[in-house]
Design a protein around this motif. Structure first.
Motif, mmCIF file in Angstrom:
data_model
loop_
_atom_site.group_PDB
_atom_site.id
_atom_site.type_symbol
_atom_site.label_atom_id
_atom_site.label_comp_id
_atom_site.label_asym_id
_atom_site.label_seq_id
_atom_site.Cartn_x
_atom_site.Cartn_y
_atom_site.Cartn_z
ATOM 1 N N THR A 424 11.620 127.723 10.052
ATOM 2 C CA THR A 424 11.780 129.079 9.966
ATOM 3 C C THR A 424 10.652 129.919 9.478
ATOM 4 N N ASP A 425 9.724 129.214 8.878
ATOM 5 C CA ASP A 425 8.509 129.895 8.513
ATOM 6 C C ASP A 425 8.704 130.729 7.254
ATOM 7 N N PRO A 426 9.498 130.277 6.119
ATOM 8 C CA PRO A 426 9.812 131.059 5.151
ATOM 9 C C PRO A 426 8.511 131.540 4.481
ATOM 10 N N LYS A 427 8.717 132.725 3.598
ATOM 11 C CA LYS A 427 7.476 133.215 2.563
ATOM 12 C C LYS A 427 8.040 132.529 1.360
ATOM 13 N N VAL A 428 9.267 132.603 1.231
ATOM 14 C CA VAL A 428 9.659 132.020 -0.240
ATOM 15 C C VAL A 428 10.851 130.822 -0.071
ATOM 16 N N LEU A 429 10.729 129.826 -0.606
ATOM 17 C CA LEU A 429 11.418 128.811 -0.349
ATOM 18 C C LEU A 429 12.110 128.285 -1.811
ATOM 19 N N ILE A 430 13.223 128.268 -1.909
ATOM 20 C CA ILE A 430 14.244 127.939 -2.969
ATOM 21 C C ILE A 430 14.858 126.295 -3.106
ATOM 22 N N LEU A 431 14.360 125.604 -3.968
ATOM 23 C CA LEU A 431 14.763 124.059 -3.706
ATOM 24 C C LEU A 431 15.646 123.911 -4.823
ATOM 25 N N ASP A 432 16.855 123.466 -4.506
ATOM 26 C CA ASP A 432 17.779 123.376 -5.538
ATOM 27 C C ASP A 432 18.167 121.652 -5.856
ATOM 28 N N GLU A 433 17.730 121.253 -6.849
ATOM 29 C CA GLU A 433 17.906 120.025 -7.098
ATOM 30 C C GLU A 433 17.253 119.112 -6.043
ATOM 31 N N PRO A 434 15.868 119.431 -5.599
ATOM 32 C CA PRO A 434 15.360 118.694 -4.238
ATOM 33 C C PRO A 434 15.419 117.130 -4.278
ATOM 34 N N THR A 435 15.309 116.548 -5.522
ATOM 35 C CA THR A 435 15.282 114.963 -5.671
ATOM 36 C C THR A 435 16.371 114.152 -6.072
ATOM 37 N N ARG A 436 17.466 115.111 -6.107
ATOM 38 C CA ARG A 436 18.863 114.607 -6.709
ATOM 39 C C ARG A 436 19.074 113.301 -5.710
ATOM 40 N N GLY A 437 19.167 112.014 -6.416
ATOM 41 C CA GLY A 437 19.757 111.048 -5.680
ATOM 42 C C GLY A 437 18.682 110.177 -4.690
ATOM 43 N N ILE A 438 17.551 110.471 -5.124
ATOM 44 C CA ILE A 438 16.277 109.877 -4.248
ATOM 45 C C ILE A 438 15.538 109.076 -5.205
ATOM 46 N N ASP A 439 15.103 107.970 -4.603
ATOM 47 C CA ASP A 439 14.108 107.010 -5.559
ATOM 48 C C ASP A 439 12.661 107.707 -5.830
ATOM 49 N N VAL A 440 12.035 106.826 -6.632
ATOM 50 C CA VAL A 440 10.644 107.515 -7.254
ATOM 51 C C VAL A 440 9.740 107.607 -6.172
ATOM 52 N N GLY A 441 9.719 106.664 -5.372
ATOM 53 C CA GLY A 441 8.815 106.571 -4.081
ATOM 54 C C GLY A 441 9.087 108.013 -3.407
ATOM 55 N N ALA A 442 10.018 108.167 -2.805
ATOM 56 C CA ALA A 442 10.621 109.147 -2.159
ATOM 57 C C ALA A 442 10.676 110.611 -2.957
ATOM 58 N N LYS A 443 10.606 110.531 -4.207
ATOM 59 C CA LYS A 443 10.314 111.782 -4.948
ATOM 60 C C LYS A 443 9.054 112.106 -4.814
ATOM 61 N N TYR A 444 7.906 111.286 -5.134
ATOM 62 C CA TYR A 444 6.676 111.443 -4.736
ATOM 63 C C TYR A 444 6.327 112.053 -3.596
ATOM 64 N N GLU A 445 6.693 111.735 -2.446
ATOM 65 C CA GLU A 445 6.597 112.153 -1.348
ATOM 66 C C GLU A 445 7.086 113.804 -1.259
ATOM 67 N N ILE A 446 8.411 114.275 -1.712
ATOM 68 C CA ILE A 446 8.942 115.351 -2.040
ATOM 69 C C ILE A 446 7.941 116.090 -2.704
ATOM 70 N N TYR A 447 7.448 115.796 -3.941
ATOM 71 C CA TYR A 447 6.558 116.515 -4.608
ATOM 72 C C TYR A 447 5.273 116.966 -3.893
ATOM 73 N N CYS A 448 4.694 115.975 -3.062
ATOM 74 C CA CYS A 448 3.630 116.107 -2.295
ATOM 75 C C CYS A 448 3.921 117.486 -1.437
ATOM 76 N N ILE A 449 5.054 117.409 -0.665
ATOM 77 C CA ILE A 449 5.290 118.410 0.286
ATOM 78 C C ILE A 449 5.647 119.676 -0.243
ATOM 79 N N ILE A 450 6.103 119.833 -1.639
ATOM 80 C CA ILE A 450 6.418 121.093 -2.405
ATOM 81 C C ILE A 450 4.866 121.571 -2.651
ATOM 82 N N GLN A 451 3.922 120.749 -3.209
ATOM 83 C CA GLN A 451 2.883 121.082 -3.292
ATOM 84 C C GLN A 451 2.009 121.780 -2.154
ATOM 85 N N GLU A 452 2.167 121.072 -1.146
ATOM 86 C CA GLU A 452 1.443 121.452 0.279
ATOM 87 C C GLU A 452 2.135 122.985 0.620
#
Length: 516
Positions: A424-452
């Motif tokens: 949707t090409d948002p200007k603002v993205l709100i992430l609610d508990e973005p890594t709940r129930g996700i393992d440490v390896g996948a968490k790191y990938e999500i963090y990288c995406i958030i930073q990007e």
């Protein structure tokens, strides 16, 4: 000690995927055995083999339980022997009572008629055993998630459980409920009941587990006897992801610009109790390229605040001013919020974020159908191209974009949800508990995406109950309590102690006002 369970050389494959590869797994009588690994490592598949969801003949290997080889045809066979699995999604009927849920499939009867007095008496005994003081007549819908978990355990005890399997039992619980549940597991161990604990929370593993088995890519890669050697989280993580995780969060050099989204005097009332103000005239702001965290205890109002912003998805009598890129925006509906440039990744991806029965392709394009249906009819080629592009960009692990979303691991499901909103090409993205129930390896990938996303100039808001996560990825942290912001810290200056002090200080002020 004597082994109550041995799984010998178990292998299981699906079309094009080898889910388990010659896994051997042993549980001793009266022990808590933790089973850890990344999403997709094979933990759930192994437990489905054990519990009969995948019957004998559809896997290779042997199951030895209480000294005999078992060939389960279905889950009823395993339950008859005392092997009970409690899934992350609780199997309770909300509008039935505790007693009715516990004895739904095996109610005591006399002359073919349910003996309600016996049901009530036995339910009272079971509730006392798990530490619940509620009446057996209490409806499930009137219980919190933590107490519902204990009802599930009481239901397992009613079936004379010998081996209890818990799949992410504390994923949706607050700290107090998590501690109570783990204490209950320890008490069961003292009664001789064995448990298999599947969790991503390594601090819980270190606290209660007697032994730990690590799975990676369908193989057993490490085993730790917690009674004989120290439990080192770094060792577990390295075994899980096959790489050094000394840096659990990606390094960040933020480039923060002007305010992109501001909220002034935002007020929200409860949808059922319309005289109760939940969000109390708050001001909030996120800048371009900034990651802002919202910390707070359970019930602080964080999710309610986010949902009220996203097209008034929650609450009534919503008032206040919202400005996006300096212009007033009227977020009166979800389509209006999306059109304005807002996106919201819900905390419950299974219920609210995805259509689990639909494929990856349809889930990714769901919020942007106009882009793949220029004349009101979906262009299959355009949809395939868009979904495939996000699959590659977000590194979604799936057989293809036609695979059902419900078949993916938690981390990959979360990437599908993120892809849906990025389209949707948002200007603002709100992430609610973005890594709940996700393992440490996948968490790191999500963090990288958030930073990007932040580096691309978007404003990112992260709501999380994990304080180390907020401290690791956020440029600024706002602290919420009782529907109001009670503290704000730069990411470099924030600590868990400062955040909790802000919350407790506000609680003390509230108590003084109540007393007065």
């Amino acid at each position: 000690m004597t082994a109550i369970l041995e799984m010998r050389s178990v292998s299981k494959s699906f079309v094009g995927v080898q889910a388990l590869r010659d896994v051997s797994f042993t549980v001793e009588a009266g022990e808590i055995h933790a089973l850890v690994g990344e999403n997709g490592a094979g933990k759930s598949t192994l437990m489905k083999v054990l519990s009969g969801v995948y019957p004998y003949g559809r896997y290779e290997g042997q199951i030895i339980f209480e000294g005999e080889e078992r060939r389960f045809r279905d889950i009823n066979d395993s339950e008859a022997l005392g092997i009970i699995i409690i899934h992350q999604e609780l199997a309770l009927i909300p509008l039935m009572s505790i007693a009715e849920n516990i004895f739904l499939s095996h109610a005591p009867s006399r002359f073919g008629v349910i003996d309600r007095d016996e049901v009530y008496r036995r339910t009272q005994q079971l509730l006392a055993q798990v530490g619940l003081k509620e009446s057996p007549d209490t409806l499930i819908t009137d219980l919190g998630v933590g107490k519902q978990q204990l009802v599930e355990i009481a239901k397992a005890l009613s079936k004379r459980v010998k081996l209890l399997i818990l799949d992410e039992p504390t994923a949706s619980l607050n700290e107090a409920d998590s501690q109570a549940l783990l204490d209950r597991l320890v008490s069961f161990r003292e009664q001789g009941i064995s448990s298999i604990l599947i969790t991503h929370k390594l601090n819980e593993v270190a606290r209660v587990a007697d032994r730990i088995t690590v799975l990676r890519d369908g193989r057993s890669v490490d085993s730790i006897d917690c009674r004989a050697e120290p439990v080192l989280e770094d060792r577990i993580i390295k075994s899980m992801v096959n790489r050094d995780m000394a840096h659990r969060f990606p390094e960040r050099q933020p480039k923060i610009g002007e305010p992109v989204f501001t909220v002034e005097n935002w007020s929200v009332y409860h949808p059922q109790h319309t005289d109760r103000q939940v969000i109390k005239n708050v001001d909030f702001m996120v800048r371009r390229g900034e990651i802002v965290g919202i910390a707070g205890l359970m019930g602080a109002g964080r999710t309610e605040f986010a949902m009220s912003l996203f097209g008034r998805s929650w609450g009534v009598n919503i008032a206040g001013r919202a400005r996006l890129e300096g212009h007033d925006v009227h977020l009166t509906s979800v389509p209006a919020a999306i059109d304005a440039g807002l996106a919201y990744v819900t905390e419950d991806r299974k219920q609210l974020g995805l259509v689990l029965a639909d494929d990856v392709r349809k889930n990714i394009t769901l919020a942007s159908l106009a882009q793949v249906a220029p004349r009101g009819v979906i262009d299959d080629i355009a949809e395939l191209k868009a979904a495939s592009g996000y699959r590659g960009r977000m590194r979604i692990r799936c057989s293809d974009v036609y695979q059902e979303a419900g078949q993916l691991s938690g981390g990959n499901q979360q990437k599908v949800v993120l892809s849906k909103w990025l389209m949707t090409d948002p200007k603002v993205l709100i992430l609610d508990e973005p890594t709940r129930g996700i393992d440490v390896g996948a968490k790191y990938e999500i963090y990288c995406i958030i930073q990007e996303l932040a580096d691309a100039g978007r404003g990112v808001v992260v709501i999380s109950s994990e304080m180390p996560e907020l401290l690791g990825i956020c440029d600024r942290i706002c602290v919420m309590n009782d529907g109001a912001f009670v503290g704000e810290f730069a990411g470099s200056e924030a600590t868990q102690e400062k955040i909790m002090r802000a919350i407790m200080r506000n609680e003390a002020i509230k108590n003084q006002e109540t007393a007065a």
